[in-house]
Enzyme design. Structure first.
Site, PDB file in Angstrom:
ATOM      1  N   HIS A   1      -3.451   2.076  -7.590  1.00 31.87           N
ATOM      2  CA  HIS A   1      -3.387   2.499  -6.202  1.00 31.87           C
ATOM      3  C   HIS A   1      -2.274   3.511  -5.947  1.00 31.87           C
ATOM      4  O   HIS A   1      -1.160   3.334  -6.405  1.00 31.87           O
ATOM      5  CB  HIS A   1      -3.214   1.282  -5.300  1.00 31.87           C
ATOM      6  CG  HIS A   1      -3.729   1.516  -3.926  1.00 31.87           C
ATOM      7  ND1 HIS A   1      -2.991   2.186  -2.979  1.00 31.87           N
ATOM      8  CD2 HIS A   1      -4.917   1.223  -3.349  1.00 31.87           C
ATOM      9  CE1 HIS A   1      -3.706   2.278  -1.871  1.00 31.87           C
ATOM     10  NE2 HIS A   1      -4.865   1.700  -2.061  1.00 31.87           N
ATOM     11  N   PRO A   2      -2.570   4.580  -5.216  1.00 29.24           N
ATOM     12  CA  PRO A   2      -1.599   5.664  -5.058  1.00 29.24           C
ATOM     13  C   PRO A   2      -0.598   5.482  -3.914  1.00 29.24           C
ATOM     14  O   PRO A   2       0.196   6.394  -3.647  1.00 29.24           O
ATOM     15  CB  PRO A   2      -2.489   6.884  -4.766  1.00 29.24           C
ATOM     16  CG  PRO A   2      -3.686   6.317  -4.088  1.00 29.24           C
ATOM     17  CD  PRO A   2      -3.880   4.934  -4.623  1.00 29.24           C
ATOM     18  N   CYS A   3      -0.616   4.322  -3.254  1.00 30.23           N
ATOM     19  CA  CYS A   3       0.195   4.202  -2.027  1.00 30.23           C
ATOM     20  C   CYS A   3       1.698   4.324  -2.272  1.00 30.23           C
ATOM     21  O   CYS A   3       2.455   4.642  -1.369  1.00 30.23           O
ATOM     22  CB  CYS A   3      -0.121   2.916  -1.284  1.00 30.23           C
ATOM     23  SG  CYS A   3       0.113   1.437  -2.272  1.00 30.23           S
ATOM     24  N   ARG A   4       2.143   4.061  -3.504  1.00 28.35           N
ATOM     25  CA  ARG A   4       3.589   4.128  -3.755  1.00 28.35           C
ATOM     26  C   ARG A   4       4.015   5.400  -4.482  1.00 28.35           C
ATOM     27  O   ARG A   4       5.183   5.576  -4.811  1.00 28.35           O
ATOM     28  CB  ARG A   4       4.011   2.928  -4.620  1.00 28.35           C
ATOM     29  CG  ARG A   4       3.955   1.603  -3.899  1.00 28.35           C
ATOM     30  CD  ARG A   4       5.017   1.541  -2.837  1.00 28.35           C
ATOM     31  NE  ARG A   4       5.003   0.310  -2.102  1.00 28.35           N
ATOM     32  CZ  ARG A   4       5.997  -0.568  -2.083  1.00 28.35           C
ATOM     33  NH1 ARG A   4       7.085  -0.338  -2.764  1.00 28.35           N
ATOM     34  NH2 ARG A   4       5.898  -1.664  -1.375  1.00 28.35           N
TER      35      ARG A   4
END
Lengths: 109, 217
Positions: free
Chosen positions: B164-167
């Protein structure tokens, strides 16, 4: 130089030369809000992995369980955790030392 | 993004044009190293980088990462053992396919990958989870299902695993801030992939960061 003292000095010199070939000087630099280590310069065994060094720095800085440490070489690249410090020194070392930047961040996810 | 490739101050994401530039540069270097990356362009859709890697499964009888670690003599000896060995080996090789896509919603690169055995069976999320680097596993442990998830590939439509790219912006920030301050250019995709790749056993050789080139942001 055939005295006992003389031989001890000789032995110490030989050992230092041997150690010299097995250790690399690493300079650790903090990035961002990461705490700065009091001791920045370390002599690290060539065969030590990045992961091992990372764990050492994390313990030294007393990072919380949820915090993650990133290590960068050339200020832009995270070497693989299994990478040996000696190899990084050969690629990126200058003035007899390897500069590694480290950065703390919250747990991934 | 301005002409000299400087990102908006205060932003640590990447626009699509810069993503393509970074990938172009990355691919040039991959060719030099024979690192196996290629570009795929689907008409009417985005392009992405991909690479295929074969590996023995972590807890397989094959002890090292290299499949050809055995000498010819040893291979013959192995074959002369029980026939079950052959079946076992097929199951123990995993085909990983890594894709680097651009996320327009997060405006950062995203790593998708698929893992399957040689006879075409896709690995489950749990099996993939077990193959994550043990040290990274502790990091991902808090909310693993949020960071390593099964998603439909935006271009191919098949089920893929995704980090997941959220961070991404968060861990890219300190590096980018320092680079900007010192007016140094870095390749966003190289830096990002060097961080996330090892989490899913993707090796990015360290020499990617040493070649100076024009296509950096």
């Amino acid at each position: 130089m055939h005295s006992f003292a003389g031989r001890c000095i000789c032995l110490v010199r030989c050992l230092s030369i041997l150690f010299f070939h097995f250790l690399v000087d690493v300079l650790l630099k903090a990035v961002g809000d990461t705490p700065i280590m009091k001791t920045k310069k370390w002599a690290v065994e060539k065969g030590r992995t990045v992961q091992s060094l990372s764990q050492f720095i994390s313990r030294f800085l007393k990072l919380e369980p949820g915090e993650q440490l990133f290590i960068y070489v050339n200020q832009s690249f995270a070497p693989s955790p299994d990478q040996e410090v000696g190899v990084l020194f050969e690629c990126f070392g200058s003035d007899g030392k390897l500069v590694l930047h480290y950065c703390k961040s919250q747990a991934w996810g | 993004m301005s002409d000299d490739g400087v990102l908006d101050p205060g932003h640590f994401h990447l626009d699509e044009k810069s993503f393509r530039f970074c990938c172009q540069s990355f691919l040039q270097h991959s060719d030099l190293l024979s690192d196996g990356w290629s570009w795929t362009e689907v008409k009417g859709s985005e392009g992405f980088m991909k690479k295929t890697v074969l590996r023995p499964r972590r807890n397989s009888p094959l002890k090292t990462e290299a499949l050809d670690f055995m000498t010819e003599e040893e291979k013959v000896e192995e074959e002369e053992e029980e026939d079950a060995q052959v079946e076992c080996e097929k199951q123990d090789v995993v085909v990983y396919e890594y894709h680097v896509l651009y996320s327009s919603s997060y405006q950062v690169p995203v790593l998708y990958f698929t893992a399957s055995t040689l006879d075409g069976r896709l690995l489950s999320l749990e099996e993939v989870w077990n193959s994550v680097h043990p040290d990274c596993r502790t990091q991902l442990l808090n909310e693993p299902w949020n960071t390593l998830t099964q998603q439909e590939h935006p271009v191919l439509g098949q089920p893929f695993f995704m980090l997941h790219p959220c961070r991404t912006e968060e861990f890219m920030q300190p590096i980018l801030e320092t680079a900007r301050r010192e007016k140094r250019r870095i390749n966003y995709v190289v830096t990002w992939l060097s961080v996330v790749g090892p989490m899913v056993r993707l090796v990015v050789p360290v020499s990617y960061c040493t070649v100076p080139d024009q296509n950096r942001v």
